[in-house]
Design a protein around this motif. Structure first.
Motif, PDB file in Angstrom:
ATOM      1  N   THR A  91      59.551  97.549  13.148  1.00  0.00           N
ATOM      2  CA  THR A  91      60.776  97.512  14.208  1.00  0.00           C
ATOM      3  C   THR A  91      60.475  97.545  15.779  1.00  0.00           C
ATOM      4  O   THR A  91      60.476  96.704  16.415  1.00  0.00           O
ATOM      5  N   SER A  92      59.001  98.180  15.690  1.00  0.00           N
ATOM      6  CA  SER A  92      57.894  97.120  17.212  1.00  0.00           C
ATOM      7  C   SER A  92      57.901  96.060  17.163  1.00  0.00           C
ATOM      8  O   SER A  92      58.360  95.293  18.168  1.00  0.00           O
ATOM      9  N   LEU A  93      57.572  95.055  15.863  1.00  0.00           N
ATOM     10  CA  LEU A  93      57.856  93.414  16.163  1.00  0.00           C
ATOM     11  C   LEU A  93      59.159  93.124  16.452  1.00  0.00           C
ATOM     12  O   LEU A  93      59.456  92.379  17.144  1.00  0.00           O
ATOM     13  N   GLY A  94      60.263  93.817  16.049  1.00  0.00           N
ATOM     14  CA  GLY A  94      61.220  93.332  16.327  1.00  0.00           C
ATOM     15  C   GLY A  94      61.824  93.612  17.645  1.00  0.00           C
ATOM     16  O   GLY A  94      62.162  92.791  18.121  1.00  0.00           O
ATOM     17  N   PHE A  95      61.038  94.787  18.012  1.00  0.00           N
ATOM     18  CA  PHE A  95      62.000  94.655  20.019  1.00  0.00           C
ATOM     19  C   PHE A  95      61.068  93.729  20.259  1.00  0.00           C
ATOM     20  O   PHE A  95      61.913  93.066  21.181  1.00  0.00           O
ATOM     21  N   GLY A  96      59.828  93.518  19.936  1.00  0.00           N
ATOM     22  CA  GLY A  96      58.988  92.523  20.700  1.00  0.00           C
ATOM     23  C   GLY A  96      59.902  91.045  20.431  1.00  0.00           C
ATOM     24  O   GLY A  96      59.249  90.213  21.640  1.00  0.00           O
ATOM     25  N   ALA A  97      60.134  90.940  19.548  1.00  0.00           N
ATOM     26  CA  ALA A  97      60.652  89.609  19.277  1.00  0.00           C
ATOM     27  C   ALA A  97      61.491  89.425  20.064  1.00  0.00           C
ATOM     28  O   ALA A  97      62.107  88.964  20.745  1.00  0.00           O
TER      29      ALA A  97
ATOM     30  N   PHE B 103      53.597  89.817   5.646  1.00  0.00           N
ATOM     31  CA  PHE B 103      54.611  90.211   4.984  1.00  0.00           C
ATOM     32  C   PHE B 103      54.689  91.997   6.324  1.00  0.00           C
ATOM     33  O   PHE B 103      56.290  92.006   6.265  1.00  0.00           O
ATOM     34  N   GLU B 104      53.873  92.418   7.515  1.00  0.00           N
ATOM     35  CA  GLU B 104      54.588  93.008   8.384  1.00  0.00           C
ATOM     36  C   GLU B 104      55.486  92.100   8.961  1.00  0.00           C
ATOM     37  O   GLU B 104      56.695  92.056   9.191  1.00  0.00           O
ATOM     38  N   GLY B 105      55.421  90.930   9.469  1.00  0.00           N
ATOM     39  CA  GLY B 105      56.158  89.429   9.641  1.00  0.00           C
ATOM     40  C   GLY B 105      57.053  89.495   9.442  1.00  0.00           C
ATOM     41  O   GLY B 105      58.289  89.534   9.660  1.00  0.00           O
ATOM     42  N   ALA B 106      57.208  89.457   7.516  1.00  0.00           N
ATOM     43  CA  ALA B 106      58.104  89.147   6.643  1.00  0.00           C
ATOM     44  C   ALA B 106      59.290  90.118   6.805  1.00  0.00           C
ATOM     45  O   ALA B 106      60.386  89.811   6.783  1.00  0.00           O
ATOM     46  N   VAL B 107      58.541  91.371   6.491  1.00  0.00           N
ATOM     47  CA  VAL B 107      59.957  92.273   6.720  1.00  0.00           C
ATOM     48  C   VAL B 107      60.351  92.891   8.702  1.00  0.00           C
ATOM     49  O   VAL B 107      62.094  93.319   8.289  1.00  0.00           O
ATOM     50  N   ALA B 108      59.850  92.380   9.314  1.00  0.00           N
ATOM     51  CA  ALA B 108      60.337  92.396  11.126  1.00  0.00           C
ATOM     52  C   ALA B 108      61.571  90.855  10.508  1.00  0.00           C
ATOM     53  O   ALA B 108      62.594  91.502  10.732  1.00  0.00           O
ATOM     54  N   ILE B 109      61.588  90.275  10.428  1.00  0.00           N
ATOM     55  CA  ILE B 109      62.415  88.562  10.099  1.00  0.00           C
ATOM     56  C   ILE B 109      63.674  89.228   9.066  1.00  0.00           C
ATOM     57  O   ILE B 109      64.369  89.191   9.852  1.00  0.00           O
ATOM     58  N   VAL B 110      63.243  89.710   8.040  1.00  0.00           N
ATOM     59  CA  VAL B 110      64.891  90.215   6.817  1.00  0.00           C
ATOM     60  C   VAL B 110      64.985  91.367   7.862  1.00  0.00           C
ATOM     61  O   VAL B 110      66.572  91.530   7.282  1.00  0.00           O
ATOM     62  N   LEU B 111      64.563  92.345   8.260  1.00  0.00           N
ATOM     63  CA  LEU B 111      65.381  92.973   8.445  1.00  0.00           C
ATOM     64  C   LEU B 111      66.988  92.508  10.091  1.00  0.00           C
ATOM     65  O   LEU B 111      67.850  93.446  10.189  1.00  0.00           O
ATOM     66  N   LEU B 112      65.350  91.840  11.077  1.00  0.00           N
ATOM     67  CA  LEU B 112      66.299  91.434  11.963  1.00  0.00           C
ATOM     68  C   LEU B 112      67.890  90.477  11.756  1.00  0.00           C
ATOM     69  O   LEU B 112      68.936  90.383  12.481  1.00  0.00           O
TER      70      LEU B 112
ATOM     71  N   GLY C  73      72.532  94.453  10.103  1.00  0.00           N
ATOM     72  CA  GLY C  73      72.185  95.440  11.382  1.00  0.00           C
ATOM     73  C   GLY C  73      71.447  94.394  12.198  1.00  0.00           C
ATOM     74  O   GLY C  73      71.177  95.353  12.967  1.00  0.00           O
ATOM     75  N   GLY C  74      71.034  93.643  12.276  1.00  0.00           N
ATOM     76  CA  GLY C  74      70.272  93.925  12.973  1.00  0.00           C
ATOM     77  C   GLY C  74      68.660  94.937  13.291  1.00  0.00           C
ATOM     78  O   GLY C  74      67.737  95.031  12.533  1.00  0.00           O
ATOM     79  N   LEU C  75      68.993  95.117  15.012  1.00  0.00           N
ATOM     80  CA  LEU C  75      67.390  95.482  15.075  1.00  0.00           C
ATOM     81  C   LEU C  75      68.179  97.267  14.555  1.00  0.00           C
ATOM     82  O   LEU C  75      67.063  97.825  14.507  1.00  0.00           O
ATOM     83  N   GLN C  76      69.329  97.652  14.133  1.00  0.00           N
ATOM     84  CA  GLN C  76      69.352  98.702  13.748  1.00  0.00           C
ATOM     85  C   GLN C  76      69.231  99.330  13.085  1.00  0.00           C
ATOM     86  O   GLN C  76      68.844  99.939  11.731  1.00  0.00           O
ATOM     87  N   SER C  77      69.242  97.941  11.535  1.00  0.00           N
ATOM     88  CA  SER C  77      68.475  98.264  10.841  1.00  0.00           C
ATOM     89  C   SER C  77      66.828  98.117  10.169  1.00  0.00           C
ATOM     90  O   SER C  77      66.438  99.255   9.860  1.00  0.00           O
ATOM     91  N   LEU C  78      65.961  98.027  11.193  1.00  0.00           N
ATOM     92  CA  LEU C  78      64.943  98.011  11.493  1.00  0.00           C
ATOM     93  C   LEU C  78      64.361  99.928  11.948  1.00  0.00           C
ATOM     94  O   LEU C  78      63.641 100.817  11.359  1.00  0.00           O
ATOM     95  N   GLN C  79      65.346 100.534  12.985  1.00  0.00           N
ATOM     96  CA  GLN C  79      65.524 101.426  12.916  1.00  0.00           C
ATOM     97  C   GLN C  79      65.474 102.869  11.932  1.00  0.00           C
ATOM     98  O   GLN C  79      64.864 103.677  12.382  1.00  0.00           O
ATOM     99  N   SER C  80      66.666 102.297  11.473  1.00  0.00           N
ATOM    100  CA  SER C  80      66.690 102.684  10.141  1.00  0.00           C
ATOM    101  C   SER C  80      66.008 102.961   8.866  1.00  0.00           C
ATOM    102  O   SER C  80      65.909 104.153   8.297  1.00  0.00           O
ATOM    103  N   MET C  81      65.385 102.291   9.075  1.00  0.00           N
ATOM    104  CA  MET C  81      64.406 102.002   7.907  1.00  0.00           C
ATOM    105  C   MET C  81      63.424 102.686   8.796  1.00  0.00           C
ATOM    106  O   MET C  81      61.939 103.453   8.058  1.00  0.00           O
ATOM    107  N   VAL C  82      63.255 102.909   9.453  1.00  0.00           N
ATOM    108  CA  VAL C  82      62.029 103.856  10.259  1.00  0.00           C
ATOM    109  C   VAL C  82      61.994 105.034  10.717  1.00  0.00           C
ATOM    110  O   VAL C  82      61.498 105.521   9.930  1.00  0.00           O
ATOM    111  N   ILE C  83      64.039 105.366  10.933  1.00  0.00           N
ATOM    112  CA  ILE C  83      63.823 107.011  10.973  1.00  0.00           C
ATOM    113  C   ILE C  83      63.688 107.450   8.874  1.00  0.00           C
ATOM    114  O   ILE C  83      63.296 108.441   8.473  1.00  0.00           O
ATOM    115  N   SER C  84      64.140 106.096   8.360  1.00  0.00           N
ATOM    116  CA  SER C  84      64.437 106.873   6.147  1.00  0.00           C
ATOM    117  C   SER C  84      62.783 107.537   5.904  1.00  0.00           C
ATOM    118  O   SER C  84      62.332 108.293   5.315  1.00  0.00           O
ATOM    119  N   THR C  85      61.584 106.222   6.633  1.00  0.00           N
ATOM    120  CA  THR C  85      60.488 106.745   6.148  1.00  0.00           C
ATOM    121  C   THR C  85      60.048 107.278   6.826  1.00  0.00           C
ATOM    122  O   THR C  85      58.832 108.673   6.709  1.00  0.00           O
TER     123      THR C  85
END
Length: 546
Positions: free
Chosen positions: A254-260, A496-505, A509-521
């Motif tokens: 999620t942080s990497l997605g925001f940074g990108a 795979f940190e980078g890969a997860v950020a890429i596929v979620l973006l 859902g884009g950034l909301q997909s990142l936020q969703s996985m953060v909330i869920s975990t």
């Protein structure tokens, strides 16, 4: 109990043979890892389950982006609406517990034993803590969050010309700009002050205490030894560590997605580089490659050096905005923001009876889940560099001092942007997307091209240090607490940190997909942290009696 210091496994600390017995070393043998065919120090089953799950997740999200996006959106709405009270209540408990440790005799316990001395100076310690802990978030939200709360979310002077009625009881009268500014800054500081740092302090203290004082492996499961006993080396411990891996990975992604997205917006603003997923994917790929170089250099040669460089650049940018911007307003605003934070803290942290659904669910629930998902990563990283500190010194430094620095950061950047709107009528930052607001604020100051480039550079280097540090921490967890696992394994997690950020973006859902996985975990890991508080208390009591 039997002295196990001469048996295989981790020896008992000197003079503390009562803490570790033969049963413990047998249990430790059950999680011993082995070198696999590709150079992986495999810690069964944590490495296999978490690694294969992440690989499957990446392929699923790439293969079915629309379907996965719908699932992520459902998760986000369900968890934020159904468990906002739980996140808010748990975060309050963490703050109270940290303050309790500061004022009680338990704070005199020294991490590493009575004769231990710190491994790093305060400057080096703070540099690594900030760069790994909140770097990208401060860059992304330093302007955008105060502006958002001022403008709409929290009693700002909205386009309709009034303050949100659901926050009128807090003293923000319709059309009162001064009240809107104070309430907006208080809401921002609430998300970056005591509560997030208390979350980090809990995990860091647990890891440091049970690793340095009790001789247990540096992994999340070790913190539960006083409660679970030898079962901590079985499936209960496996589940705890696997949850920690998932939470850390998605929090970092999620942080990497925001940074990108922010770096992409800055490059478009400065150099006209096209916006879009292609640019963001290229950024994540390129920066992940740089992070791999840092991974190969290790903690002192990689993260520590980059962290100190980043802290220097961040300090220069902050001082520039402070002295070139409305200096007097910023300094008085800093004090006023602290006062507003303390004034509104009880209402902002209230877990039940909230009318401000947009704020309590859309902002606070997400934030607390985000910090909790980051806590294994930041907590383990802080623990690794905090040997030799007393519990009181540790909690004060991790809880109070960084909170004050975050208040200063938000007061300088957010306060300058809000002042531009209120005093100068400059609304470019207010009207821009969140990821562009920092650069629009800098546009109104001298040398905007240089400062905006420094801002992009800071985002990139924060990105690198977060990815490198996160790889180190996940690697340590999946290797059963080893701090010298093969570099090949750390490279795997970095990629795979980078890969997860890429596929979620790239998902629907884009950034909301990142936020969703953060909330869920973050939700199940919140329970882990609550139990961890009790374990810390029992461990510190045992140290005091010894």
């Amino acid at each position: 109990m039997t002295d196990a210091s001469g048996t295989e496994g981790i020896p008992a600390p000197e003079g503390r043979s009562d803490l570790i017995d033969t049963e413990y070393t047998i249990g430790q043998d059950n999680i011993e890892s082995s070198i696999g065919p590709f150079g992986f120090d495999i810690h069964n089953p944590v490495f296999l389950i978490s690694g294969l799950s992440i690989v499957a997740f990446v392929f699923y999200t790439l293969a079915l982006p629309e379907q996965s996006g719908a699932v992520f959106s459902w998760l986000f709405n369900s968890v934020t609406k159904g468990f906002d009270w739980f996140f808010l209540g748990a975060a309050n408990i963490f703050v109270i517990f940290c303050l309790f440790l500061i004022v009680t005799p338990l704070g005199s316990v020294r991490l590493g034993g009575r004769e231990a001395s710190p491994d790093y100076t305060y400057i080096g310690w703070f540099a690594m803590l900030f760069a790994a802990g909140m770097g990208i978030g401060l860059m992304f939200y330093g302007v955008s969050e105060p502006m958002s709360h001022f403008s709409s979310s929290m009693g700002g002077v909205a386009s309709e010309g009034g303050v949100r009625t659901d926050w009128a009881p807090l003293g923000a009268a319709a059309g009162d700009e001064a009240a809107a500014v104070r309430l907006g800054m208080a809401a921002t500081i609430f998300h970056w002050g005591l509560h997030p740092w208390a979350i980090y302090a809990i995990v860091a203290l647990a890891l440091a205490l049970f690793s340095y004082n009790k001789g247990l492996p540096l992994t999340i499961r070790s913190a539960f030894y006083p409660i679970l006993g030898e079962r901590v080396w079985g499936w209960p411990g496996h589940v705890i560590d696997i949850l920690a891996v998932f939470a850390t990975l998605f929090g970092l992604a999620t942080s990497l997605g925001f940074g990108a997205t922010q770096a992409s917006a800055g490059l478009n603003e400065l150099f006209g580089i096209p916006l879009g997923s292609t640019t963001e994917v290229l950024l994540i790929t390129g920066i992940t490659a740089i992070a791999l170089i840092s991974v190969l250099r290790g903690l002192d040669g990689g993260v520590k050096v980059l962290s100190e460089i980043n802290m220097g650049l961040a300090a220069l940018l902050l001082l520039f905005v402070l002295f070139v911007g409305p200096t007097l307003m910023i300094l008085t605003g800093f004090v006023d923001a602290l006062g507003a934070y303390l004034q509104y803290l009880p209402a902002l942290s209230m877990p039940v009876g909230r009318e401000d659904v947009n704020f309590s669910q859309g902002w606070t629930s997400f934030y607390w889940a985000w910090w909790i998902s980051w806590s294994p990563f930041v907590g383990m990283f802080i623990a690794r560099v905090s040997r030799g500190r007393t519990v009181r010194e540790f909690v004060v430094c991790v809880l109070l001092i960084p909170s004050l620095v975050c208040v200063l950061w938000m007061s300088v950047f957010g306060g300058t942007a809000v002042h531009q709107v209120v005093a100068d009528g400059y609304t470019a930052a207010q009207d821009a997307p969140l990821e562009l607001q920092l650069f629009k604020m800098l546009d109104a100051l001298p040398l905007s091209g240089i400062t905006s480039f420094i801002g992009i550079l800071l985002v990139v280097v924060f990105f690198v240090t977060s990815s490198d540090s996160g790889s180190l921490v996940i690697d340590t967890i999946t290797a059963g607490g080893k701090v010298d696992a093969p570099v090949t394994q750390r490279v795997f997690w970095c990629i795979f940190e980078g890969a997860v950020a890429i596929v979620l973006l790239l998902s629907a859902g884009g950034l909301q997909s990142l936020q969703s996985m953060v909330i869920s975990t973050g939700l199940p890991f919140t329970i882990v942290l609550l139990v961890m508080c009790w374990s810390i208390f029992r461990g510190l009591q045992a140290e005091r009696r010894s």
